[in-house]
Structure formats: C-alpha cells, structure tokens
Design an enzyme around this catalytic site. Sequence first.
Site, PDB file in Angstrom:
ATOM      1  N   ASP A 106      -3.120  21.642  -6.921  1.00  0.00           N
ATOM      2  CA  ASP A 106      -4.040  20.438  -7.419  1.00  0.00           C
ATOM      3  C   ASP A 106      -4.081  20.423  -8.901  1.00  0.00           C
ATOM      4  O   ASP A 106      -3.449  21.227  -9.518  1.00  0.00           O
ATOM      5  CB  ASP A 106      -5.541  20.441  -6.727  1.00  0.00           C
ATOM      6  N   ASP A 167      -7.082  10.196  -2.928  1.00  0.00           N
ATOM      7  CA  ASP A 167      -7.157  10.835  -1.434  1.00  0.00           C
ATOM      8  C   ASP A 167      -7.390  10.075  -0.227  1.00  0.00           C
ATOM      9  O   ASP A 167      -8.054   8.874  -0.634  1.00  0.00           O
ATOM     10  CB  ASP A 167      -8.717  11.454  -1.396  1.00  0.00           C
TER      11      ASP A 167
END
Length: 354
Positions: A106, A167
């Site tokens: 990430d 997301d």
Amino acid sequence: SEQLFVEMADRMAAEGWRDAGYEFICIDDCWMAPTRDERGRLQADPKRFPGGIRKLADYVHSKGLKLGIYSDVGSKTCAGFPGSYNHYDLDAQTFASWGVDLLKFDGCNSDSLELLAEGYKRMSLALNKTGRSIVYSCEWPFYLRPVQQPNYTEIKQYCNHWRNFYDVYDSWSSIRSILDWTALHQDTIVKIAGPGGWNDPDMALVIGNFGLSWDQSVTQMAMWAIMAAPLFMSNDLRHISPEAKWLLQNREVIAINQDPLGKQGYQLSKDKNFQLWERPLSGRAYAVAVLNQQEIGGPQKFTFPLTFLGNGLACNPACSVRQVLPASRDCGVYSWMSSLSVEVNPTGTVLLKV
C-alpha cells in the site's frame, strides 16, 4: 484471524474455487503486532495468529493454494501498523522466509512522491533478491495521480499489478465509478497491460455479498473479465449463494479473463444508456460486452453492426457468436455486414464471445 484463513483455505480447496483457478488467499492490513520484534522484524498479532504466518502459509500450501500478505511503503500502514519504510530488504526476506507468495504493498504515510517511488522500486528489487517468486501488487499510481501523471512503463518494470482508482465498495455506485474512470483513462492505461503487469480496478469482486443485485453482479464479473483484471474475491465463502458461486466459478468467463494474449479491453462506444466494450482474445476471437447503465425500467434492446468489432475485422467474412453471460447459449453464425441485437436488463451486461 488465523482460524478465518484456515477455514477459507478449506472452502477454496473443497468447493471448487481452486479448481476454477482461484489460488491466492490474501491477508489485508491489520495482521501485524503493533511493534516489530527485538531484531526489527515484522511479527503477526500473537492473539489472532498464534501459530505465526509461516504455519499458516504451510497450511495454505498443503491445500494447493498460495498465501498473500500486506504491507505499506510508508512508515505506517493505512490502519497505523508498522510500515516497511527503511525496512524493505528485511521485510522482503521475512515474507520469503514465511513462504509468502504475494505482497500487496500500500501507499499510505509516505512523506513525499520521491520516497513513494523509491520505496516501490526498492521493495520490488528486495523481493526479487529473495529468490522466491512473489507476486507484487502495487498502489503506486493511485497515490501519484492527484499530483502527477503516472509513468506506467516504469511502474510495469517493477510491479505485477497496480491500483489506479479508489477502493471498491459493496455497492453499484462503486462498480459504476470504477468502470467510468477506466473508460475515461483507457487511452493511457489499456496499452500497458499484458502478461506480467496488469491494471487492477481494485482487488475485489464483491459478488456474493449484499450490495449488488444479480444483474449488477453479472456486470462486475463480465467487466472485470473485459478489463483483464486480476480476479480477487472479497466475500465470505462460508455464506455464499449458489448463484454467486456459479457466477464466480464460471469457466467461460474466467477463460476470457485469463486469455493468454493478455490484452485489456476498452470501451468502443457510448450511446445514451448503453456502453459497448470489446477485448481482443487469442485465436482471432473477441469478447464483447454490452452494458445497460439505465437504473430504472425493464430490459432494453441494443443493436449494433458487427463491423464495429475489431476494427471491422472480427466478423470478416463471417463469425460465430456465443453469449456467455447472463446465461450461455449459441447465437449462431453472422455475416460481416449484419447487425446483432441483444436485450439487456437495467444495470446488467450481456457478455459475448465472437
């Protein structure tokens, strides 16, 4: 917890998921203890992973599956656990020693775009140095985009797949926004995709949860196949409906998604509420998707000339057409100059193989 991943591995092996091609079980953020150990290494939360990651990896491997794990390029993960900044080599060695097969890396809490880029490159090199084959999933372009245009040629040198957009959520508006974004940016992202490196419209197929209708589930499965997206499910395999299971394990759709040519599909046209997409496949075939964006009313008919497909070559001089979704059936043989009509439900998609 360890128990959850063990149960998922059991389901994947016993209920046809592995045989359909799903092979990775991935742990996301929050698996770690809040601090590194006395040697500076990451460690699993001792309450939730009492056996440690190595033991879990061994179990997952015993089921013929692979284990994925999560870390972050910055000083902390998105949820505030220890990040890999200044520990890239050590963390890569740790993951390899545990038998990890995929790393989702990430991009939270990185102090600058320079450090972000450097961190993604360094972790790539560190993973390769371990000698273990570890799929490298990056969020690099997503964190770059607000400030600068990503250099996808460079990103593909280092990453196996990469996130471009927000997301995914268990909702139709989320799926729709990902498709809209992809179509809007297809001129820059489609050409870079291919074996070894893929655009990732976020990891998750949310089919089998609560937020999507049946037609919307069909749309996600069809469009992720058109986009050559990595297929990762985010759902609970212990509580999945037979319909969702049929869709997610559909061999014809998975074959389109995994086509060896590895070309990503793109939007050909947009007409009122309809979108027409195509994806070149091996063997001079094409996958074609007709998406009805209308959210009210009943099924609507969409008719298009077959000369639209493959720069006019897909059906020259003739082609056979097969519908794959929402149900499979042969549609027959068509000549080059003919048109094709399909009926599509609101928020639904008809997926064809030509």
